[in-house]
Scaffold this motif. Sequence first.
Motif, PDB file in Angstrom:
ATOM      1  N   MET A 170       0.833  -1.208   0.000  1.00  0.00           N
ATOM      2  CA  MET A 170       0.000   0.000   0.000  1.00  0.00           C
ATOM      3  C   MET A 170       0.863   1.252   0.000  1.00  0.00           C
ATOM      4  O   MET A 170       0.531   2.260  -0.632  1.00  0.00           O
ATOM      5  CB  MET A 170      -0.920  -0.012   1.227  1.00  0.00           C
ATOM      6  CG  MET A 170      -2.059  -1.014   1.139  1.00  0.00           C
ATOM      7  SD  MET A 170      -3.335  -0.752   2.409  1.00  0.00           S
ATOM      8  CE  MET A 170      -2.398  -0.983   3.922  1.00  0.00           C
ATOM      9  N   SER A 171       2.000   1.205   0.683  1.00  0.00           N
ATOM     10  CA  SER A 171       2.875   2.372   0.767  1.00  0.00           C
ATOM     11  C   SER A 171       3.597   2.631  -0.538  1.00  0.00           C
ATOM     12  O   SER A 171       3.614   3.756  -1.041  1.00  0.00           O
ATOM     13  CB  SER A 171       3.888   2.179   1.900  1.00  0.00           C
ATOM     14  OG  SER A 171       4.859   3.203   1.889  1.00  0.00           O
TER      15      SER A 171
ATOM     16  N   ILE B 260      -0.301   5.026  -0.302  1.00  0.00           N
ATOM     17  CA  ILE B 260      -0.992   5.221   0.970  1.00  0.00           C
ATOM     18  C   ILE B 260       0.028   5.205   2.098  1.00  0.00           C
ATOM     19  O   ILE B 260       0.737   4.216   2.284  1.00  0.00           O
ATOM     20  CB  ILE B 260      -2.056   4.126   1.203  1.00  0.00           C
ATOM     21  CG1 ILE B 260      -3.080   4.144   0.059  1.00  0.00           C
ATOM     22  CG2 ILE B 260      -2.739   4.294   2.548  1.00  0.00           C
ATOM     23  CD1 ILE B 260      -4.086   3.015   0.138  1.00  0.00           C
ATOM     24  N   ARG B 261       0.104   6.284   2.828  1.00  0.00           N
ATOM     25  CA  ARG B 261       1.083   6.368   3.906  1.00  0.00           C
ATOM     26  C   ARG B 261       0.759   5.342   4.985  1.00  0.00           C
ATOM     27  O   ARG B 261      -0.402   5.116   5.332  1.00  0.00           O
ATOM     28  CB  ARG B 261       1.083   7.772   4.516  1.00  0.00           C
ATOM     29  CG  ARG B 261       1.309   8.897   3.509  1.00  0.00           C
ATOM     30  CD  ARG B 261       2.713   8.897   2.965  1.00  0.00           C
ATOM     31  NE  ARG B 261       3.682   9.209   4.006  1.00  0.00           N
ATOM     32  CZ  ARG B 261       4.997   9.268   3.807  1.00  0.00           C
ATOM     33  NH1 ARG B 261       5.485   9.006   2.601  1.00  0.00           N
ATOM     34  NH2 ARG B 261       5.815   9.564   4.800  1.00  0.00           N
TER      35      ARG B 261
END
Length: 243
Positions: free
Chosen positions: A213-214, A219-220
Amino acid sequence: MGLRLSDSQTDASVSASAAAPSNASVTQDSLTSDQARSLIDKVNGSGYIQTHFTQVKPPKTEMPQWLKDLMHWLGDVITAIGKILAPLGPIMPWLIYLLVFALAMLVLSPFVRMLIRQQIERFLPRDVMKPETMWRPTKDAAAALLHDIDALAAKGEYDEAVHLLLLRSVADLNAYRPDLVRTHYSSRDILSHPLLPADARPAFGEITRWVEMSYFAGIRVGREGFDACRQAYVDFVAIEGIG
């Protein structure tokens, strides 16, 4: 590359410079057509300038006899196959399509891929150990890793901390099963590998999910993702005094 002097190249300066010292008495103004011709012939005949080029014929290359025999044999085989398949000519395109479709379905079948993978894994020396063998990192290694990711998290670098946790986990797996992690493997490839220890799969899957996700969705990770990955690793390590 040599050049041959021609009748048109009777410039006085060229002829005088090309002539031998014995012709020095012949001045530029007194040169006649015959004298110029004589000087040209003398220079061309001296051998200092190449005026003729020999035509070299390329060597003859003949096909070896064994290659001739092989080509002849292949021709006979192709001719024989053509005679056998001649009655199937009208339906041959459909047979080819059917064969390609069957091969595609066979390769894409999960069951067939599982069988192929099992056969490959059976012959690899690195896959002698069983996947269900219990495994944990050493206490010192786990403590050092938690210390490093906590230091990054303290500075707010949660994405870097989770990524470091993944990299160290992959290194630990590779140390446990040498060469299990191939250079072209992604985290998902390792996660779905049949020889990944079952007890390591939940923690590795959680860490992989947040790193993907990162790095791929932008996404952080944040504190929530860091805490989830850290807790998953601690639960996997399950060593008293860690955490």
